[in-house]
Scaffold this motif. Structure first.
Motif, PDB file in Angstrom:
ATOM      1  N   ALA A 190      14.641  -1.641   2.549  1.00  0.00           N
ATOM      2  CA  ALA A 190      13.187  -1.641   2.401  1.00  0.00           C
ATOM      3  C   ALA A 190      12.527  -2.506   3.477  1.00  0.00           C
ATOM      4  O   ALA A 190      11.471  -2.134   4.023  1.00  0.00           O
ATOM      5  CB  ALA A 190      12.805  -2.132   1.013  1.00  0.00           C
ATOM      6  N   PHE A 246       8.470  -2.134   4.319  1.00  0.00           N
ATOM      7  CA  PHE A 246       7.826  -2.435   3.039  1.00  0.00           C
ATOM      8  C   PHE A 246       7.731  -3.953   2.863  1.00  0.00           C
ATOM      9  O   PHE A 246       8.681  -4.683   3.178  1.00  0.00           O
ATOM     10  CB  PHE A 246       8.613  -1.829   1.878  1.00  0.00           C
ATOM     11  CG  PHE A 246       8.538  -0.326   1.802  1.00  0.00           C
ATOM     12  CD1 PHE A 246       7.377   0.301   1.384  1.00  0.00           C
ATOM     13  CD2 PHE A 246       9.616   0.452   2.167  1.00  0.00           C
ATOM     14  CE1 PHE A 246       7.301   1.677   1.323  1.00  0.00           C
ATOM     15  CE2 PHE A 246       9.557   1.835   2.116  1.00  0.00           C
ATOM     16  CZ  PHE A 246       8.387   2.454   1.693  1.00  0.00           C
ATOM     17  N   ALA A 278       2.819   1.030  -4.852  1.00  0.00           N
ATOM     18  CA  ALA A 278       3.392   1.637  -3.653  1.00  0.00           C
ATOM     19  C   ALA A 278       2.298   2.096  -2.692  1.00  0.00           C
ATOM     20  O   ALA A 278       2.408   1.908  -1.470  1.00  0.00           O
ATOM     21  CB  ALA A 278       4.279   2.822  -4.041  1.00  0.00           C
ATOM     22  N   VAL A 279       1.231   2.667  -3.234  1.00  0.00           N
ATOM     23  CA  VAL A 279       0.141   3.174  -2.398  1.00  0.00           C
ATOM     24  C   VAL A 279      -0.755   2.030  -1.914  1.00  0.00           C
ATOM     25  O   VAL A 279      -1.221   2.019  -0.769  1.00  0.00           O
ATOM     26  CB  VAL A 279      -0.697   4.213  -3.182  1.00  0.00           C
ATOM     27  CG1 VAL A 279      -1.914   4.650  -2.377  1.00  0.00           C
ATOM     28  CG2 VAL A 279       0.163   5.435  -3.511  1.00  0.00           C
ATOM     29  N   LEU A 314      11.961   5.561  -0.451  1.00  0.00           N
ATOM     30  CA  LEU A 314      11.481   4.776  -1.590  1.00  0.00           C
ATOM     31  C   LEU A 314      11.574   5.587  -2.881  1.00  0.00           C
ATOM     32  O   LEU A 314      11.976   5.053  -3.930  1.00  0.00           O
ATOM     33  CB  LEU A 314      10.032   4.338  -1.347  1.00  0.00           C
ATOM     34  CG  LEU A 314       9.382   3.521  -2.474  1.00  0.00           C
ATOM     35  CD1 LEU A 314      10.123   2.197  -2.666  1.00  0.00           C
ATOM     36  CD2 LEU A 314       7.903   3.278  -2.191  1.00  0.00           C
ATOM     37  N   ILE A 315      11.230   6.871  -2.821  1.00  0.00           N
ATOM     38  CA  ILE A 315      11.320   7.723  -4.011  1.00  0.00           C
ATOM     39  C   ILE A 315      12.771   7.840  -4.474  1.00  0.00           C
ATOM     40  O   ILE A 315      13.054   7.809  -5.685  1.00  0.00           O
ATOM     41  CB  ILE A 315      10.724   9.120  -3.707  1.00  0.00           C
ATOM     42  CG1 ILE A 315       9.206   9.007  -3.539  1.00  0.00           C
ATOM     43  CG2 ILE A 315      11.052  10.107  -4.829  1.00  0.00           C
ATOM     44  CD1 ILE A 315       8.547  10.273  -3.049  1.00  0.00           C
ATOM     45  N   VAL A 346       3.324   3.699  -8.830  1.00  0.00           N
ATOM     46  CA  VAL A 346       2.666   4.490  -7.783  1.00  0.00           C
ATOM     47  C   VAL A 346       1.506   3.699  -7.168  1.00  0.00           C
ATOM     48  O   VAL A 346       1.326   3.680  -5.938  1.00  0.00           O
ATOM     49  CB  VAL A 346       2.166   5.829  -8.368  1.00  0.00           C
ATOM     50  CG1 VAL A 346       1.365   6.604  -7.314  1.00  0.00           C
ATOM     51  CG2 VAL A 346       3.341   6.675  -8.853  1.00  0.00           C
ATOM     52  N   ALA A 361      10.092   6.842   5.208  1.00  0.00           N
ATOM     53  CA  ALA A 361      10.027   5.643   4.372  1.00  0.00           C
ATOM     54  C   ALA A 361       9.675   5.983   2.928  1.00  0.00           C
ATOM     55  O   ALA A 361      10.292   5.470   1.986  1.00  0.00           O
ATOM     56  CB  ALA A 361       9.006   4.660   4.949  1.00  0.00           C
ATOM     57  N   TRP A 362       8.686   6.864   2.730  1.00  0.00           N
ATOM     58  CA  TRP A 362       8.270   7.195   1.373  1.00  0.00           C
ATOM     59  C   TRP A 362       9.335   7.987   0.631  1.00  0.00           C
ATOM     60  O   TRP A 362       9.547   7.791  -0.565  1.00  0.00           O
ATOM     61  CB  TRP A 362       6.950   7.963   1.399  1.00  0.00           C
ATOM     62  CG  TRP A 362       5.795   7.094   1.757  1.00  0.00           C
ATOM     63  CD1 TRP A 362       5.177   7.007   2.967  1.00  0.00           C
ATOM     64  CD2 TRP A 362       5.159   6.132   0.910  1.00  0.00           C
ATOM     65  NE1 TRP A 362       4.182   6.057   2.940  1.00  0.00           N
ATOM     66  CE2 TRP A 362       4.139   5.511   1.683  1.00  0.00           C
ATOM     67  CE3 TRP A 362       5.334   5.739  -0.407  1.00  0.00           C
ATOM     68  CZ2 TRP A 362       3.316   4.521   1.173  1.00  0.00           C
ATOM     69  CZ3 TRP A 362       4.506   4.755  -0.916  1.00  0.00           C
ATOM     70  CH2 TRP A 362       3.516   4.153  -0.149  1.00  0.00           C
ATOM     71  N   GLY A 363       9.999   8.890   1.350  1.00  0.00           N
ATOM     72  CA  GLY A 363      11.070   9.658   0.716  1.00  0.00           C
ATOM     73  C   GLY A 363      12.211   8.770   0.269  1.00  0.00           C
ATOM     74  O   GLY A 363      12.768   8.941  -0.827  1.00  0.00           O
TER      75      GLY A 363
END
Length: 450
Positions: free
Chosen positions: A371, A376, A438-439, A340-341, A435, A336-338
Motif C-alpha cells: 500500500a 496510499f 478510500a475515496v 486495494l479492492i 468506501v 492501485a484501486w484494483g
C-alpha cells in the motif's frame, strides 16, 4: 537461496496450520522458524534468531500500552460505566424514533472510548440494552442486530486494541492512528443511528411502535432480569458519573495527541485514574483482583502474538516474499484501486474464518508495504483495513460478536440466524465507511495532520 517454491511452502504452512485450528501465535512462530531453517539449514542459527527477536520485540516498553489501556477499560466497565452511559443516552434520545436503539449506538461509541474492545461492549450491552428494548416491544432481530452491529465501534474509536496492534506492526505513531480513527468512527456511528431512525420511521413496529413499555407484548414474556437502569434517577448524579469517566478518557487521549506524554505513559495515568474512579464508585477489592487477572489472561497471549508476528514479518522480509507479492500484484495491471479492492476482499473472506487480530498479524506485514508503494497514506490505509476487518466480526460463520451476543443475552431462545440477519445493515454501514475513507482519505488524515 530462497526460491519462489520455498516462499509458497512458507505461506502454505502458516495457512494450513491456522485453518487446522492451531493457535495463531504457534502457527506464526513455527512458520517463521521453518522459513529460517529453509534459508540457512542450521538449527543453532534458528534458535539464536528467535531469541534475539524475542528480546528486541518485547523489551520496548511501548508494549505495556496494551495491558494498561485494557486495565483502564476493564476497571471503568466493572464499576458500571456501561450502565451509566446507556442510561444517559436513553435520557437524551427520547425525542428520536427507536430511541433505545439510538441510545445503544451512542453508548457503544462512548464505551469505545472507555474500553477499545468490541467483545466487552457486546457482552455489556447484551445484558443492559437488549432486555430494555424487549420491554418496549422491539422486534428481536432489530434489537439483537443493534447490539451486535454497534459493538463494532469499540475497535474503530480510540483507544482501540486493533489500532495498537496495527501501529506496533507497521511502526506508525499510535497517537496519530488513534486520531485517524475518530472521524471514521463517528461517521460509522452516525450512519448506524440514521439507519435505526429511518427504519423505525418507515416501520414503527420494529421499535415497538409505542412510547412506553409494552407490558402485554409477547416480546416481553421472556424472563429477563431487571436491568437496573436509573432511567428515573436525577440527571445530576448521572451526568457526574459519566462526565468523570469521559473526562478521564478524553484527558488521557488529549495528552497523547498533544505530545504531553507517550501512549504508554498516558495509558498508565489512565489506569491509575480509572482505579481511583472505580474506588469512588464502590468497586470491591475482590473485583479489582478479578479485573487484574482478566487483563493478564487477555494481554499475555496478545503479547506472545505480537512477538510471533514480528518474527513472521522479519522472515517474510528476509525471504523477499513481500517484494515478490508486490511485484505480482503490480504485474496484474489492476492499478492501485484494483489492488486495494483485492486486499479488502481478502480481509472480508478471512473475516468469515478467523478473528480480527489474527487477520492483522497474517496480512498487514504483506499488505502495508504494498500500500505504501502504491501511494496510499499509511493512516488512511490502516483505517480502511481495520474497518474491513471489523466487518468480519458480523459475518458468518465466525462472527465473533454475534456469538458473544448469543452467549450474553438473558434470553436463551435467541438464535444465531436472528443476530446475523439483524446485523446486515450495520455491515453495510461499515462497508460504506470503508468506501468513504478510500475515496476521501482526509477523513482519516485530517485530525493527525493538524
Amino acid at each position: 537461496m530462497f526460491g519462489h517454491s520455498d516462499m509458497i511452502i512458507v505461506i502454505g504452512v502458516v495457512l494450513a496450520l491456522v485453518f487446522a485450528g492451531v493457535h495463531i501465535a504457534v502457527a506464526l512462530g513455527i512458520t517463521a522458524a521453518f522459513g529460517i531453517w529453509l534459508m540457512v539449514g542450521d538449527l543453532d542459527v534458528v534458535r539464536t534468531f528467535v531469541a534475539n527477536t524475542a528480546y528486541e520485540a518485547l523489551r520496548d516498553y511501548v508494549f505495556a500500552v496494551i495491558p494498561l489501556f485494557m486495565l483502564m477499560g476493564d476497571l471503568l466497565a466493572k464499576c458500571g460505566a456501561a450502565r451509566d452511559l446507556y442510561a444517559l443516552g436513553h435520557r437524551f434520545s427520547k425525542w428520536l424514533p427507536a430511541q433505545l436503539a439510538a441510545a445503544t449506538i451512542v453508548s457503544n461509541a462512548l464505551f469505545g472510548f472507555v474500553t477499545g474492545v468490541s467483545i466487552a461492549a457486546a457482552a455489556a450491552f447484551s445484558r443492559i440494552a437488549y432486555p430494555e428494548m424487549m420491554r418496549y416491544g422491539y422486534r428481536r432481530p432489530f434489537a439483537l442486530g443493534c447490539v451486535a452491529g454497534s459493538a463494532c465501534l469499540g475497535m474503530l474509536i480510540p483507544p482501540s486494541v486493533l489500532m495498537i496492534v496495527w501501529a506496533v506492526l507497521t511502526e506508525v505513531s499510535i497517537g496519530k492512528l488513534f486520531l485517524a480513527g475518530v472521524i471514521p468512527g463517528f461517521l460509522a456511528a452516525g450512519g448506524m443511528i440514521v439507519y435505526v431512525v429511518v427504519a423505525a420511521t418507515l416501520n414503527p413496529a420494529l421499535a415497538g411502535g409505542v412510547a412506553r413499555p409494552a407490558a402485554t407484548s409477547a416480546a416481553v414474556t421472556i424472563a429477563d432480569p431487571p436491568t437496573g437502569l436509573p432511567s428515573d434517577a436525577p440527571i445530576g448524579p448521572l451526568l457526574r458519573s459519566t462526565g468523570l469517566v469521559v473526562l478521564l478518557v478524553m484527558g488521557v487521549l488529549a495528552a497523547i495527541w498533544l505530545g504531553l506524554c507517550t501512549p504508554t505513559e498516558g495509558a498508565g495515568v489512565g489506569a491509575v485514574g480509572a482505579l481511583v474512579l472505580a474506588l469512588i464508585k464502590g468497586i470491591r477489592p475482590r473485583e479489582i483482583r478479578e479485573v487484574v487477572l482478566d487483563v493478564g489472561r487477555t494481554s499475555g497471549p496478545l503479547l506472545l502474538l505480537l512477538f510471533c508476528a514480528q518474527l513472521y514479518s522479519r522472515v517474510l522480509s528476509m525471504t523477499g516474499f513481500t517484494e515478490v507479492a508486490k511485484s505480482f500484484l503490480l504485474a496484474t495491471g489492476l492499478g492501485a484501486w484494483g489492488i486495494l479492492i483485492v486486499m479488502v476482499a481478502i480481509w472480508f473472506v478471512l473475516g468469515c474464518l478467523i478473528d480480527s487480530i489474527s487477520i492483522i498479524l497474517l496480512t498487514v506485514p504483506i499488505f502495508a508495504p504494498i500500500a505504501a508503494h502504491l501511494g496510499f497514506d499509511p493512516l488512511a490505509f490502516a483505517i480502511i483495513g481495520i474497518l474491513a476487518i471489523e466487518t468480519g466480526l458480523l459475518t458468518p460463520p465466525f462472527g465473533i460478536l454475534v456469538f458473544t451476543v448469543k452467549a450474553a443475552v438473558p434470553d436463551r431462545s435467541v438464535e444465531l440466524a436472528e443476530i446475523f440477519r439483524g446485523a446486515i445493515p450495520y455491515w453495510i454501514v461499515l462497508l460504506a465507511v470503508v468506501v468513504a475513507v478510500a475515496v476521501v482519505p482526509q477523513l482519516a488524515t485530517f485530525l493527525p495532520n493538524l
